[in-house]
Structure formats: structure tokens, C-alpha cells
Design an enzyme around this catalytic site. Structure first.
Site, short mmCIF file in Angstrom:
data_model
loop_
_atom_site.label_atom_id
_atom_site.label_comp_id
_atom_site.label_asym_id
_atom_site.label_seq_id
_atom_site.Cartn_x
_atom_site.Cartn_y
_atom_site.Cartn_z
N LYS A 148 1.82 55.48 8.08
CA LYS A 148 1.18 54.13 8.30
C LYS A 148 0.21 54.14 7.12
CE LYS A 148 0.84 50.57 11.10
NZ LYS A 148 1.86 50.04 12.03
N GLY A 159 -0.25 36.30 26.30
CA GLY A 159 0.27 35.96 24.98
C GLY A 159 1.20 35.10 24.90
P1 NAD Z 1 1.24 37.01 17.27
O1 NAD Z 1 0.18 37.07 16.35
O2 NAD Z 1 2.50 35.87 17.14
O3 NAD Z 1 0.92 36.73 19.05
C1 NAD Z 1 -0.13 37.26 19.34
C2 NAD Z 1 -0.70 36.28 20.39
O4 NAD Z 1 -1.83 36.76 21.28
C3 NAD Z 1 -1.31 35.06 19.39
O5 NAD Z 1 -0.85 33.75 20.03
C4 NAD Z 1 -2.71 35.17 20.11
O6 NAD Z 1 -3.44 33.88 20.21
C5 NAD Z 1 -2.68 35.79 21.31
N1 NAD Z 1 -3.93 36.51 21.75
C6 NAD Z 1 -4.93 36.93 21.17
N2 NAD Z 1 -5.82 37.52 21.91
C7 NAD Z 1 -5.61 36.97 23.34
C8 NAD Z 1 -6.25 37.24 24.55
N3 NAD Z 1 -7.43 37.64 24.49
N4 NAD Z 1 -5.40 36.50 25.61
C9 NAD Z 1 -4.24 36.04 25.40
N5 NAD Z 1 -3.69 35.93 24.20
C10 NAD Z 1 -4.50 36.32 23.13
O7 NAD Z 1 1.83 38.58 17.43
P2 NAD Z 1 3.27 39.06 17.83
O8 NAD Z 1 3.95 39.52 16.75
O9 NAD Z 1 3.82 38.36 18.98
O10 NAD Z 1 2.59 40.46 18.67
C11 NAD Z 1 2.16 40.67 19.85
C12 NAD Z 1 1.80 42.24 20.12
O11 NAD Z 1 2.98 42.86 20.14
C13 NAD Z 1 0.98 42.79 19.32
O12 NAD Z 1 0.13 43.88 19.94
C14 NAD Z 1 1.79 43.46 18.22
O13 NAD Z 1 1.18 44.65 17.73
C15 NAD Z 1 2.98 43.82 19.23
N6 NAD Z 1 4.24 44.11 18.77
C16 NAD Z 1 4.88 43.13 17.70
C17 NAD Z 1 5.97 43.32 17.24
C18 NAD Z 1 6.55 42.25 16.43
O14 NAD Z 1 7.95 42.60 15.99
N7 NAD Z 1 6.08 41.16 16.22
C19 NAD Z 1 6.60 44.61 17.23
C20 NAD Z 1 5.98 45.60 18.02
C21 NAD Z 1 4.78 45.20 18.65
#
Ligand code: NAD
Length: 349
Positions: A81, A182
Site C-alpha cells: 500500500k 452507509g
Molecule cells: P462511498 O464513499 O461510496 O460510501 C461511503 C458512504 O458512507 C457515504 O455515502 C458516506 O456519506 C457514508 N458515511 C460516512 N460516515 C458515515 C456515518 N457516520 N454513518 C453513516 N454513513 C456514513 O464508499 P464505498 O466505496 O461504498 O466504501 C464503503 C466502505 O467499503 C469503506 O469502508 C471502504 O473502505 C470499503 N470498501 C470499498 C470497496 C469498493 O470496492 N468500493 C472495496 C472494499 C472495501
């Protein structure tokens, strides 16, 4: 265990590469945890750190996490990373991205980068001008690649169904109540899959526009962000933040299952044991959320098509069942079991 370096998160990392490019102002750290299974793959994070030590800690932890995630997903890749230290103005110039690309290239393929927090597909195109060791680039018709989000969502949904089967003995989520934290990329995909199968959803997000839209599409109910963790439901699916489970939040949970895609859900390793002690079935985050990295890696390795990506993602439930079965036999919590399995796979068990 004693460590030769005074960083609590140093875990026999192979390389910690400090980068400084005077002309562009780039300061970055590339951490390679393990190349035992192949080139160390993991995204680049652009972030403002209060202290340099925080950036080192992040790079050390995140790169080890990638070793575990890639190994458990059955990918021929190690874990790495990088973090780029944003200055106060948080400027990301083409020169800075070019310098980062040269730094990645200087490692000769031992590290492969991609997007992470603060880095976009556009940024990866800039990085790619300097090095071929990049994934997460835009795709042309029919190729594997593009947004990993939908693949992550599919893996999380399949893992969630496996948990429902394992804990509740049900083959479908129809009629079950799922509490979703989320309403972003991963959560939306999970919600759509679950709603299509007839689940009842409660959804919370700090962004009212996003949560209202997702609730509209899925027929879900909007819940306050402060209430979602303590909601009585069949499944809690965290798909927003990390570090959400600690002694206090675990005591307040009213669900038999936790299955969601957020990274680093447990505040400390003790919290895996706390969930276990409460009889809550936990799907280890880096196992259930591997769909995205499976897609990114298949793109980078060029060793398969959409069908193979789907097949690899469909392997997630089996891996989870294996972890839960071993947890039942050994009495250790699923997070600890997953860590031990991952360590064995990377030759450190
Ligand atoms: P994203 O930014 O699209 O969505 C995250 C959402 O969480 C946003 O809508 C934000 O407003 C919301 N949020 C933030 N703080 C919050 C709170 N206190 N309460 C409720 N909602 C809150 O991100 P994503 O790509 O959907 O990723 C979500 C999670 O999944 C992250 O932890 C990310 O590291 C993990 N993840 C994502 C992927 C991927 O392919 N996108 C892969 C592995 C892990």
C-alpha cells in the site's frame, strides 16, 4: 513478539520505501508487507496526516491488510500500500503524480498501485504515464476493469447470504430485516441485491440526499445515523466507516449477524472476541469485501474475463463458511481464525 523497529505495526514488512521529490514536493511512503504470493498489490491513498508517524502507521497497517486480503481471496498477489502525504493545501499536481509514478516504477514491479481514498481513475492515468505497475485503469469494451464497487457489493451480498444460512438456517433474505450503515457505492449494491430478494431494509447515511434516494429505490426506511448500530434486526451490514465495533457499540448491538463491506471494522483485535462472546456471527471484513480487489487484480494480471471474476467472487461464501466452521471447532473468534489462515497462506503461520 519483539520487533527490530520501534513501530508497533511493523510486522516483518519487506520494504518501507520513503519517497521525496524536491521538484514536485512529493512525500510518499510505499510499504510492501509481503511478496510471498506475488507482486505486492494495494492502492495509493492521498491523505493529510497530522504527523509523519501517522502516515507510517497507516502504510504499515494497510499493506499488511492487503497481504491478508489478497491471500484469502486466492489471488497470486502479495500485499502493499502507499500513502501520499497531502500538504495543507492538499494539492495533487500532475508533477506530483508523475513523481509518484516514477517511485512506483523504481521498485521494478514488486509493488502494483491502484486507487484508494483520495485517488481517482484520472490520477491513475497520470501515474500510468510513468509506470506500467498500475491497475484500476478505465476499460475498453468487454475488458475486465473499471469501478470495483459493484463487485465488492456482490461479494458482500453473497457473504451476507452465507451468514444467514449458517446462523439462521435460511436460504434467502426474503422477509429478513437488514440494517445498513452507509448509502454509498458498496451499500447501494448490497441494498439493491437484498431488496430484489425481498429483504426489509433500514438505511442510515450522513448524506440525506443519498440515503433518501436509496430508500426510495429499495423501499427501505431511513434511520438516524446514531440509531442504526443499536437497531433490532436480523443482520447489521456496515458499509461506511472503519473502527465501528468497540466494547460500547458491541454491548449495544441487537443482531445475530454482522456482514458488511467496510474496511477495518474492528477497533481492536479484542473486539472480534467480544462479538464472539456475545454469540454474534461476524464475517471478517477483508474476506467478505474482496470482490473489488478480485476485479482489479484480474484486470492487472490479464488472466481472465468477467466470468472468472464472477467465479472468484462466488468463492467468498465458501471461504467464510470455512472460517466459521474452524471458529466453531477451535473456539477462537472468526477474525482471529481468518488472520491465522492468512498468515499461513503468506508463509508466516
Ligand atoms: P462511498 O464513499 O461510496 O460510501 C461511503 C458512504 O458512507 C457515504 O455515502 C458516506 O456519506 C457514508 N458515511 C460516512 N460516515 C458515515 C456515518 N457516520 N454513518 C453513516 N454513513 C456514513 O464508499 P464505498 O466505496 O461504498 O466504501 C464503503 C466502505 O467499503 C469503506 O469502508 C471502504 O473502505 C470499503 N470498501 C470499498 C470497496 C469498493 O470496492 N468500493 C472495496 C472494499 C472495501
Amino acid at each position: 513478539m519483539s520487533t527490530p523497529w520501534r513501530f508497533p505495526d511493523y510486522d516483518a514488512h519487506e520494504i518501507l520505501h520513503f519517497v521525496h521529490d524536491q521538484a514536485s514536493g512529493l512525500r510518499a511512503i510505499i510499504a510492501i508487507h509481503s511478496t510471498h504470493l506475488g507482486p505486492a498489490a494495494g492502492g495509493a491513498r492521498f491523505w493529510h496526516y497530522a504527523k509523519d508517524e501517522d502516515a507510517i502507521t497507516d502504510a504499515l497497517r494497510l499493506s499488511r491488510g492487503m497481504s491478508y486480503k489478497n491471500a484469502m481471496a486466492g489471488l497470486p498477489l502479495g500485499g502493499g500500500k502507499s500513502v501520499i502525504l497531502a500538504d495543507d493545501a492538499r494539492t495533487k499536481t500532475p508533477e506530483l503524480l508523475a513523481a509518484f509514478g516514477r517511485a512506483v516504477d523504481s521498485l521494478g514491479g514488486r509493488y502494483v498501485t491502484a486507487e484508494d481514498v483520495g485517488m481517482s481513475v484520472k490520477d491513475m492515468i497520470e501515474v500510468n504515464r510513468q509506470t506500467k505497475y498500475v491497475a484500476g485503469l478505465p476499460v475498453e469494451g468487454g475488458e475486465v476493469g473499471g469501478d470495483p464497487g459493484p463487485h465488492t457489493s456482490l461479494g458482500v451480498f453473497l457473504g451476507l447470504k452465507a451468514a444467514v444460512r449458517y446462523k439462521l438456517g435460511k436460504d434467502s433474505v426474503a422477509g429478513l430485516h437488514i440494517a445498513l450503515q452507509g448509502a454509498g457505492s458498496v451499500a447501494s449494491g448490497v441494498a439493491l441485491h437484498a431488496a430484489a430478494e425481498g429483504a426489509k431494509l433500514s438505511i442510515a447515511d450522513i448524506d440525506p440526499a443519498k440515503v433518501n434516494k436509496l430508500a426510495d429505490i429499495t423501499g427501505g426506511k431511513v434511520v438516524e445515523t446514531s440509531d442504526i448500530l443499536g437497531l433490532e434486526a436480523d443482520v447489521f451490514s456496515p458499509n461506511a466507516l472503519g473502527g465501528i465495533f468497540d466494547a460500547a457499540t458491541i454491548a449495544a448491538l441487537r443482531v445475530p449477524i454482522i456482514a458488511g463491506g467496510a474496511n477495518n471494522q474492528l477497533a481492536t483485535p479484542d473486539d472480534g472476541a467480544r462479538l464472539h462472546a456475545r454469540g454474534i456471527l461476524y464475517a471478517p471484513d477483508y474476506v467478505i469485501n474482496a470482490g473489488g480487489i478480485i476485479n482489479v487484480c484480474t484486470e492487472y494480471l490479464g488472466d481472465g474475463d468477467e466470468r472468472l471474476v464472477r467465479e472468484r467472487v462466488e468463492g467468498i461464501p465458501t471461504r467464510l463458511e470455512h472460517i466459521w466452521a474452524e471458529s466453531e471447532t477451535s473456539g477462537r473468534d472468526p477474525a482471529a481464525v481468518a488472520d491465522a489462515m492468512a498468515q499461513r497462506l503468506i508463509g508466516r503461520g
